[in-house]
Design a protein around this motif. Structure first.
Motif, short mmCIF file in Angstrom:
data_model
loop_
_atom_site.label_atom_id
_atom_site.label_comp_id
_atom_site.label_asym_id
_atom_site.label_seq_id
_atom_site.Cartn_x
_atom_site.Cartn_y
_atom_site.Cartn_z
N PHE A 1 0.47 3.94 -4.05
CA PHE A 1 0.05 3.64 -2.69
C PHE A 1 0.86 2.48 -2.13
CE2 PHE A 1 -3.50 5.45 -4.98
CZ PHE A 1 -3.97 6.43 -4.10
N ASP A 2 1.12 2.55 -0.83
CA ASP A 2 1.74 1.45 -0.08
C ASP A 2 0.77 1.02 1.01
OD1 ASP A 2 3.99 1.95 -1.60
OD2 ASP A 2 5.05 3.03 -0.01
N PHE A 3 0.54 -0.29 1.11
CA PHE A 3 -0.34 -0.83 2.15
C PHE A 3 0.46 -1.82 3.00
CE2 PHE A 3 -2.98 0.28 -1.49
CZ PHE A 3 -3.95 1.06 -0.90
N PHE A 4 0.37 -1.66 4.33
CA PHE A 4 1.07 -2.53 5.27
C PHE A 4 0.09 -3.12 6.27
CE2 PHE A 4 4.25 0.48 3.88
CZ PHE A 4 5.45 -0.23 3.84
N LEU A 5 0.21 -4.42 6.50
CA LEU A 5 -0.47 -5.10 7.61
C LEU A 5 0.63 -5.64 8.50
CD1 LEU A 5 -2.91 -6.36 9.05
CD2 LEU A 5 -2.77 -8.28 7.43
N SER A 6 0.74 -5.13 9.75
CA SER A 6 1.94 -5.35 10.55
C SER A 6 1.63 -5.82 11.96
CB SER A 6 2.75 -4.05 10.66
OG SER A 6 2.95 -3.45 9.40
N SER B 1 -0.45 -2.75 13.60
CA SER B 1 -0.66 -1.47 12.92
C SER B 1 -1.14 -1.74 11.50
CB SER B 1 0.61 -0.61 12.90
OG SER B 1 1.57 -1.14 12.01
N LEU B 2 -1.90 -0.78 10.95
CA LEU B 2 -2.39 -0.82 9.57
C LEU B 2 -2.02 0.49 8.91
CD1 LEU B 2 -6.00 -2.16 10.23
CD2 LEU B 2 -4.03 -3.51 9.56
N GLU B 3 -1.56 0.42 7.66
CA GLU B 3 -1.15 1.63 6.95
C GLU B 3 -1.71 1.65 5.54
OE1 GLU B 3 3.04 2.78 7.08
OE2 GLU B 3 3.33 1.21 8.59
N LYS C 1 9.05 -4.13 13.49
CA LYS C 1 7.83 -4.21 12.68
C LYS C 1 7.94 -5.37 11.69
CE LYS C 1 5.31 -1.10 9.52
NZ LYS C 1 5.34 0.26 8.97
N TYR C 2 6.94 -6.25 11.67
CA TYR C 2 6.91 -7.41 10.77
C TYR C 2 5.63 -7.30 9.93
CZ TYR C 2 10.30 -8.91 14.24
OH TYR C 2 11.39 -8.96 15.09
N SER C 3 5.79 -7.12 8.63
CA SER C 3 4.66 -6.71 7.81
C SER C 3 4.53 -7.55 6.54
CB SER C 3 4.81 -5.24 7.37
OG SER C 3 5.18 -4.41 8.43
N MET C 4 3.33 -7.50 5.98
CA MET C 4 3.10 -7.84 4.58
C MET C 4 2.80 -6.53 3.88
SD MET C 4 3.71 -10.93 3.92
CE MET C 4 3.10 -10.90 2.24
N TYR D 1 1.25 9.66 5.14
CA TYR D 1 1.00 8.42 5.89
C TYR D 1 -0.35 8.49 6.59
CZ TYR D 1 6.10 7.84 5.51
OH TYR D 1 7.40 7.73 5.06
N ASN D 2 -1.08 7.39 6.53
CA ASN D 2 -2.31 7.21 7.29
C ASN D 2 -2.18 5.87 8.02
OD1 ASN D 2 -4.41 9.41 6.29
ND2 ASN D 2 -3.25 8.69 4.51
N GLU D 3 -2.05 5.93 9.37
CA GLU D 3 -1.76 4.72 10.13
C GLU D 3 -2.72 4.54 11.30
OE1 GLU D 3 2.36 3.93 11.06
OE2 GLU D 3 3.02 5.57 9.76
N TYR D 4 -3.11 3.30 11.52
CA TYR D 4 -3.86 2.90 12.71
C TYR D 4 -2.88 2.16 13.61
CZ TYR D 4 -6.93 0.17 15.74
OH TYR D 4 -7.53 -0.41 16.82
N LEU D 5 -2.70 2.63 14.86
CA LEU D 5 -1.71 2.10 15.78
C LEU D 5 -2.38 1.51 17.01
CD1 LEU D 5 0.70 5.20 15.75
CD2 LEU D 5 0.69 3.26 14.17
N ASP D 6 -2.02 0.26 17.31
CA ASP D 6 -2.52 -0.38 18.53
C ASP D 6 -1.39 -1.19 19.14
OD1 ASP D 6 -4.02 -1.31 20.58
OD2 ASP D 6 -5.44 -2.46 19.37
#
Length: 309
Positions: free
Chosen positions: A159-164, A175-177, A137-140, A197-202
């Motif tokens: 809150f933690d926000f990830f754009l990966s 993925s988005l978290e 996983k490579y994220s901001m 956790y709330n995640e969108y996985l593709d």
């Protein structure tokens, strides 16, 4: 894979923001202590025996470091061995983050930081069904935190926000978290820590899948002496998948007593251990094609050292 040029450009822009001072947080006998030092290194070995399976974990190193007056670095290098399935793997995380100016929202002061986050997760099995899997996983990451005087104080949440982007041996993707996390001191040795956790996985077998996950750790700790403590802890981890995936749900809970030990050799260096016996473990997994459940008693032993500087 993440575009390295884009990542470097983001880091350059972030370096223009102002910073605050940095300190080290330590957990000693289940209680959090903040120290003025800038760097922390911890290493330990852990053995867990449950349902006849022996799981070994070698935490090669975990901690934090102040790179310079602008950037901080955290790392976690872990080697895992599962004797039952004849497999081994790596679970490593690295993050570089920059503390931003505090902001005032809803009458409270919020701490913020931002930076790249990398998680390397690989598993290699041997024998007749040899296999190799990865999910890197490579994220901001952007984090916000605030403190509260709720109950006895020492309560935090945020809150933690990830754009990966995800590098998988099946199918790469994104993925988005947006996760809610916190911890609270309930008094009389009781504490609770959670992450929702709330995640969108593709990626891989997930095609626009929503994952709702809950992690919770509830514990009670009683000091026996300066170096020893007793605790009863419960750990819950629940996954629920929705839409366009072959996964359905999984659930795991551990409940058991522990004896804790921590000894300061000097101001900077300490050794520690944690022993749990007669703990109870329950696990349940369900996919489109199978369902399994298992319960057993477990033993967990952990020992290592920590150094701050």
């Amino acid at each position: 894979m993440m575009n390295i040029k884009n990542l470097l450009s983001i880091l350059l822009l972030l370096s223009l923001s102002p910073l605050r001072s940095y300190s080290v947080g330590r957990e000693i006998l289940n209680f959090y202590i903040e120290e003025p030092e800038n760097n922390r290194y911890e290493s330990y070995l852990e053995l867990e025996n449950k349902s006849g399976r022996e799981l070994y974990k070698w935490k090669i190193g975990t901690g934090s470091a102040e790179l310079n007056e602008k950037w901080n670095f955290t790392y976690d290098l872990e080697r895992k061995f599962d004797k039952g399935s004849n497999s081994n793997g790596w679970e490593n995380t690295f993050s570089i983050y920059k503390e931003l100016e505090d902001v005032e929202w809803f009458g409270k002061k919020w701490y913020r930081d931002i930076g790249p986050y990398i998680k390397i997760n690989t598993v290699k099995s041997k024998g007749e069904f040899a296999n190799f899997s990865k999910e890197n996983k490579y994220s901001m990451r952007y984090r916000v935190r605030t403190n509260s005087d709720f109950l006895l104080g020492n309560t935090y949440w945020g809150f933690d926000f990830f754009l990966s982007t995800i590098d998988s041996n099946n199918r790469d993707g994104v993925s988005l978290e947006g996760n809610l996390t916190g911890g609270m001191n309930l008094g009389y040795g009781f504490q609770n820590f959670f992450t929702i956790y709330n995640e969108y996985l593709d990626y891989a077998n997930n095609n626009g899948t929503y994952l709702f996950r809950v992690e919770n750790n509830f514990r009670w700790t009683y000091d026996l002496s300066q170096d020893f403590a007793f605790s009863i802890e419960s750990e819950l981890d629940s996954y629920n998948y929705f839409k366009n995936t072959d996964q359905d749900k999984s659930f795991k809970i551990n409940v058991g007593p522990y004896l804790l030990y921590s000894k300061d050799i000097n101001r900077e260096f300490r050794v520690f251990a944690k022993v749990g016996v007669l703990g109870y473990n329950y696990e349940e997994n369900k996919t489109e094609v199978f369902k399994s459940s298992d319960s057993s008693y477990y033993i967990k032993i952990k020992c290592g050292f920590e150094y701050i500087f």
